[in-house]
Design an enzyme around this catalytic site. Structure first.
Site, PDB file in Angstrom:
ATOM      1  N   HIS A  96       0.854  -1.195   0.000  1.00 26.31           N
ATOM      2  CA  HIS A  96       0.000   0.000   0.000  1.00 26.31           C
ATOM      3  C   HIS A  96       0.890   1.244   0.000  1.00 26.31           C
ATOM      4  CE1 HIS A  96      -2.921   2.996   1.184  1.00 26.31           C
ATOM      5  NE2 HIS A  96      -3.861   2.136   0.817  1.00 26.31           N
ATOM      6  N   GLU A 164      -4.133   2.044  -7.176  1.00 26.85           N
ATOM      7  CA  GLU A 164      -4.507   3.167  -6.313  1.00 26.85           C
ATOM      8  C   GLU A 164      -3.610   4.362  -6.617  1.00 26.85           C
ATOM      9  OE1 GLU A 164      -6.638   1.728  -2.457  1.00 26.85           O
ATOM     10  OE2 GLU A 164      -4.510   1.909  -2.077  1.00 26.85           O
TER      11      GLU A 164
HETATM   12  P1  13P Z   1      -9.798   6.213   0.374  1.00 29.75           P
HETATM   13  O1  13P Z   1     -10.910   5.346  -0.145  1.00 29.75           O
HETATM   14  O2  13P Z   1     -10.047   6.756   1.735  1.00 29.75           O
HETATM   15  O3  13P Z   1      -9.361   7.221  -0.630  1.00 29.75           O
HETATM   16  O4  13P Z   1      -8.547   5.208   0.578  1.00 29.75           O
HETATM   17  C1  13P Z   1      -8.173   4.402  -0.473  1.00 29.75           C
HETATM   18  C2  13P Z   1      -7.189   3.421   0.022  1.00 29.75           C
HETATM   19  O5  13P Z   1      -6.061   3.784   0.321  1.00 29.75           O
HETATM   20  C3  13P Z   1      -7.625   2.038   0.166  1.00 29.75           C
HETATM   21  O6  13P Z   1      -6.546   1.185   0.353  1.00 29.75           O
END
Ligand code: 13P
Length: 244
Positions: A96, A164
């Site tokens: 992450h 992401e």
């Molecule tokens: P948000 O949905 O709060 O933007 O976070 C995304 C995330 O980092 C999920 O792993």
């Protein structure tokens, strides 16, 4: 049957014991219209035993937010995959961007974690994503390629990738649906060609909400979502799990 979709809640470092219990009890009562939804919850480590207990006999599945790449040893503050597995986790998030940023995890470390997760026969959810600058300079596909090259092993039947964009996490900003689709096609192609992996499960993460997820599913054809902030709100999860 509709295509299987993964809805992954990343609670991050949120919720106390009482709040977690209340949320899980409510989540258990939601009846998805779509029986092909796999609903995975990733709480912080100290909540895992509680949540594991609460979701017994339910369809909810447990995941962890991280693990160490060794099973045991002198690694103060880290958590062993043996215990993560024993407590009932089936999935582990690896790489992450918050781990990369605040814990200085490199692609090499992430790859070691992914190898360990696969060795223990759990499913890694490998996160990749570009910064705002990389997107602005149109360098994002290169960055994603480098991350995938190093973090994803070869010759597997399947792998889960969560795209992401760092600039989208917690900001309320999301890429256009065509941009998500572009990345999805790029990642699928790269992994199939360079890693000899037939099936890529592609998740989108970053400011996902009940307002935008329907459109992302429809136009970007993603296989699921990795959800931060919205996953803590039962009204949001109610709408998300009953989309479509
Ligand atoms: P948000 O949905 O709060 O933007 O976070 C995304 C995330 O980092 C999920 O792993």
């Amino acid at each position: 049957m509709a295509q299987v979709k993964l809805i992954v809640s990343n609670w991050k470092m949120n919720l106390n014991f009482v709040q977690a219990k209340v949320l899980v009890e409510k989540l258990k009562k939601i009846k998805s219209k779509d029986s092909s939804i796999i609903n995975i919850i990733c709480p912080q480590f100290l909540l895992l035993p509680l949540v594991s207990n609460l979701i017994k006999e339910s369809k909810l599945i447990l995941g962890a937010q991280d693990c160490h790449y060794y099973t045991h040893g002198a690694f103060t503050g880290d958590t062993s995959i043996e215990l993560i597995k024993k407590i009932g986790c089936k999935y582990i998030i690896a790489g992450h961007s918050e781990r990369r940023q605040y814990h200085f995890e490199t692609d090499k470390i992430i790859r070691q974690k992914v190898d360990m997760i696969l060795f223990e026969r759990l499913k890694p959810i490998i996160c990749v994503g570009e910064s705002a600058n990389d997107r602005k300079n149109k360098n994002y596909l290169n960055i994603l390629k480098q991350q995938l090259k190093q973090c994803v092993p070869s010759d597997l039947d399947e792998i889960i990738i969560a795209y992401e964009p760092v600039w989208s996490i917690g900001s309320g900003l999301i890429p256009k649906v065509e941009e998500i689709k572009e990345v999805k096609d790029f990642i699928n192609k790269f992994i199939k060609n360079s890693k000899n992996i037939e099936k890529v499960t592609f998740l989108y993460g970053g400011s996902v909400s009940s307002q935008n997820l329907g459109e992302i599913f429809k136009y970007s054809q993603v296989d699921g979502a990795l959800i931060g902030g919205s996953s803590l709100k039962i009204e949001e999860m109610n709408k998300i799990l009953t989309l479509g």
